[in-house]
Write a protein that holds these residues in place. Structure first.
Motif, PDB file in Angstrom:
ATOM      1  N   VAL A  74       0.834  -1.193  -0.005  1.00  0.00           N
ATOM      2  CA  VAL A  74       0.036   0.033  -0.091  1.00  0.00           C
ATOM      3  C   VAL A  74       0.717   1.200   0.133  1.00  0.00           C
ATOM      4  N   LYS A  75       1.931   1.278   0.830  1.00  0.00           N
ATOM      5  CA  LYS A  75       2.923   2.495   0.924  1.00  0.00           C
ATOM      6  C   LYS A  75       3.380   2.610  -0.457  1.00  0.00           C
ATOM      7  N   ALA A  76       3.913   1.483  -1.245  1.00  0.00           N
ATOM      8  CA  ALA A  76       4.631   1.582  -2.334  1.00  0.00           C
ATOM      9  C   ALA A  76       3.728   2.305  -3.440  1.00  0.00           C
ATOM     10  N   GLY A  79       3.244   5.637  -2.997  1.00  0.00           N
ATOM     11  CA  GLY A  79       4.124   6.686  -3.062  1.00  0.00           C
ATOM     12  C   GLY A  79       4.906   7.346  -1.936  1.00  0.00           C
ATOM     13  N   VAL A  80       4.664   6.195  -0.679  1.00  0.00           N
ATOM     14  CA  VAL A  80       5.355   7.084   0.508  1.00  0.00           C
ATOM     15  C   VAL A  80       6.809   6.701   0.610  1.00  0.00           C
ATOM     16  N   PRO A  81       7.462   7.717   0.522  1.00  0.00           N
ATOM     17  CA  PRO A  81       9.046   7.072   0.678  1.00  0.00           C
ATOM     18  C   PRO A  81       9.571   6.672   1.798  1.00  0.00           C
ATOM     19  N   GLU A  82      10.400   5.752   1.515  1.00  0.00           N
ATOM     20  CA  GLU A  82      10.912   4.686   2.833  1.00  0.00           C
ATOM     21  C   GLU A  82      11.251   5.477   4.052  1.00  0.00           C
ATOM     22  N   ARG A  83      11.832   6.398   4.037  1.00  0.00           N
ATOM     23  CA  ARG A  83      12.506   7.095   5.195  1.00  0.00           C
ATOM     24  C   ARG A  83      11.494   8.057   5.911  1.00  0.00           C
ATOM     25  N   LEU A  84      10.080   8.084   5.516  1.00  0.00           N
ATOM     26  CA  LEU A  84       8.949   8.829   5.972  1.00  0.00           C
ATOM     27  C   LEU A  84       7.958   7.667   6.606  1.00  0.00           C
ATOM     28  N   GLN A  85       8.487   6.452   6.311  1.00  0.00           N
ATOM     29  CA  GLN A  85       7.226   5.268   6.811  1.00  0.00           C
ATOM     30  C   GLN A  85       7.044   5.267   8.211  1.00  0.00           C
ATOM     31  N   GLU A  98       0.692   9.250   6.546  1.00  0.00           N
ATOM     32  CA  GLU A  98       1.467   8.293   6.719  1.00  0.00           C
ATOM     33  C   GLU A  98       1.932   8.247   8.081  1.00  0.00           C
ATOM     34  N   GLY A  99       1.624   7.349   9.147  1.00  0.00           N
ATOM     35  CA  GLY A  99       1.801   7.322  10.399  1.00  0.00           C
ATOM     36  C   GLY A  99       0.735   8.135  11.375  1.00  0.00           C
ATOM     37  N   HIS A 100       1.453   8.764  12.427  1.00  0.00           N
ATOM     38  CA  HIS A 100       0.639   9.213  13.316  1.00  0.00           C
ATOM     39  C   HIS A 100       0.268  10.936  13.300  1.00  0.00           C
ATOM     40  N   VAL A 101      -0.179  10.989  12.091  1.00  0.00           N
ATOM     41  CA  VAL A 101      -0.309  12.716  11.718  1.00  0.00           C
ATOM     42  C   VAL A 101      -1.612  13.240  12.487  1.00  0.00           C
ATOM     43  N   ALA A 120       3.285  12.874   6.496  1.00  0.00           N
ATOM     44  CA  ALA A 120       3.863  11.873   7.326  1.00  0.00           C
ATOM     45  C   ALA A 120       4.259  12.214   8.528  1.00  0.00           C
ATOM     46  N   VAL A 121       4.171  11.290   9.643  1.00  0.00           N
ATOM     47  CA  VAL A 121       4.783  11.440  10.783  1.00  0.00           C
ATOM     48  C   VAL A 121       5.815  10.305  10.767  1.00  0.00           C
ATOM     49  N   PRO A 122       7.079  10.406  10.570  1.00  0.00           N
ATOM     50  CA  PRO A 122       8.022   9.269  10.347  1.00  0.00           C
ATOM     51  C   PRO A 122       8.231   8.279  11.712  1.00  0.00           C
ATOM     52  N   GLY A 123       8.306   6.991  11.458  1.00  0.00           N
ATOM     53  CA  GLY A 123       8.400   6.185  12.987  1.00  0.00           C
ATOM     54  C   GLY A 123       7.278   6.439  13.640  1.00  0.00           C
ATOM     55  N   MET A 124       7.394   6.097  15.117  1.00  0.00           N
ATOM     56  CA  MET A 124       6.251   6.105  15.844  1.00  0.00           C
ATOM     57  C   MET A 124       6.733   7.069  17.060  1.00  0.00           C
ATOM     58  N   PRO A 125       6.753   8.456  17.006  1.00  0.00           N
ATOM     59  CA  PRO A 125       7.182   9.216  18.191  1.00  0.00           C
ATOM     60  C   PRO A 125       6.297   9.201  19.344  1.00  0.00           C
ATOM     61  N   GLN A 126       6.776   8.954  20.571  1.00  0.00           N
ATOM     62  CA  GLN A 126       6.068   9.119  22.045  1.00  0.00           C
ATOM     63  C   GLN A 126       5.206  10.402  21.898  1.00  0.00           C
TER      64      GLN A 126
END
Length: 156
Positions: A74-76, A79-85, A98-101, A120-126
Motif C-alpha cells: 500500500v505504501k509503495a 508513493g510513501v518514501p521509505e524514510r518517512l514510513q 503516513e503514520g501518526h499525523v 507523514a509522521v515518520p517512525g512512531m514518536p511518543q
C-alpha cells in the motif's frame, strides 16, 4: 392575569432569541458530516494504529479500516518514501497520510490544499496521536511529494 409591558417584551425577546438559536442550529452540520472520509490500511497486530483511528474519529473524520497482512504494498502504491514510513497508511480526499499525523494537521492540509502527495509522521514518536504513553518526544509532520520535495509542515 394582567401582563405588564416589561413582562410581555421580555417574553417576546426570549422567543425571538430562542427561534434565532434554533435556526442557527438547524443550519449547522456536524463535523462528521463535513469531514471527508479517511481510509486506513494497518496490520492486525498494531494497537497504536487503532489509537490513531480513534483520534481521527474523535476529531470528526469518518474512518474505514482495512486490516492487511502487509502494509508495504500500500505504501509503495501510494508513493510513501521509505524514510518517512511508519506503521499505518491512510488516504483522505486525494492526500496520503503516513503514520501518526494529528487530526488538526490533516484539517490544515485539507484547508490549505498544497500541491503535495501528503503528510507523514515518520517512525512512531511518543506523544503523537495513538502513541500516548505519558512521554512526549518532539516530532515533525512532513509534507511530501510536492515540487519542493519534502519539507517540515509542522513541529510538535
Amino acid at each position: 392575569m394582567t401582563m405588564s409591558r416589561r413582562t410581555l417584551m421580555t417574553a417576546l425577546l426570549g422567543t425571538v432569541a430562542a427561534g434565532g438559536a434554533l435556526a442557527l442550529l438547524r443550519g449547522m452540520t456536524s463535523p462528521a458530516d463535513a469531514a471527508p472520509a479517511v481510509t486506513v490500511w494497518k496490520a492486525a497486530s498494531c494497537g497504536c494504529c487503532g489509537g490513531w483511528v480513534d483520534h481521527m474519529r474523535n476529531a470528526g473524520f469518518p474512518v474505514t479500516v482495512h486490516v492487511v497482512d502487509d502494509v508495504d504494498p500500500v505504501k509503495a502504491r501510494l508513493g510513501v518514501p521509505e524514510r518517512l514510513q511508519s506503521c499505518h497508511t491512510a488516504e483522505v480526499d486525494g492526500y496520503v497520510l503516513e503514520g501518526h499525523v494529528p487530526a488538526d494537521s490533516v484539517a490544515r492540509l485539507l484547508r490549505e490544499r498544497p500541491a503535495a502527495k501528503g503528510l507523514a509522521v515518520p517512525g512512531m514518536p511518543q506523544g503523537s496521536p495513538g502513541m500516548e504513553t505519558g512521554a512526549k518526544d518532539p516530532y515533525q509532520v512532513v509534507l511530501f511529494g510536492g515540487s519542493a520535495g519534502m519539507r517540515v509542515y509542522e513541529t510538535r
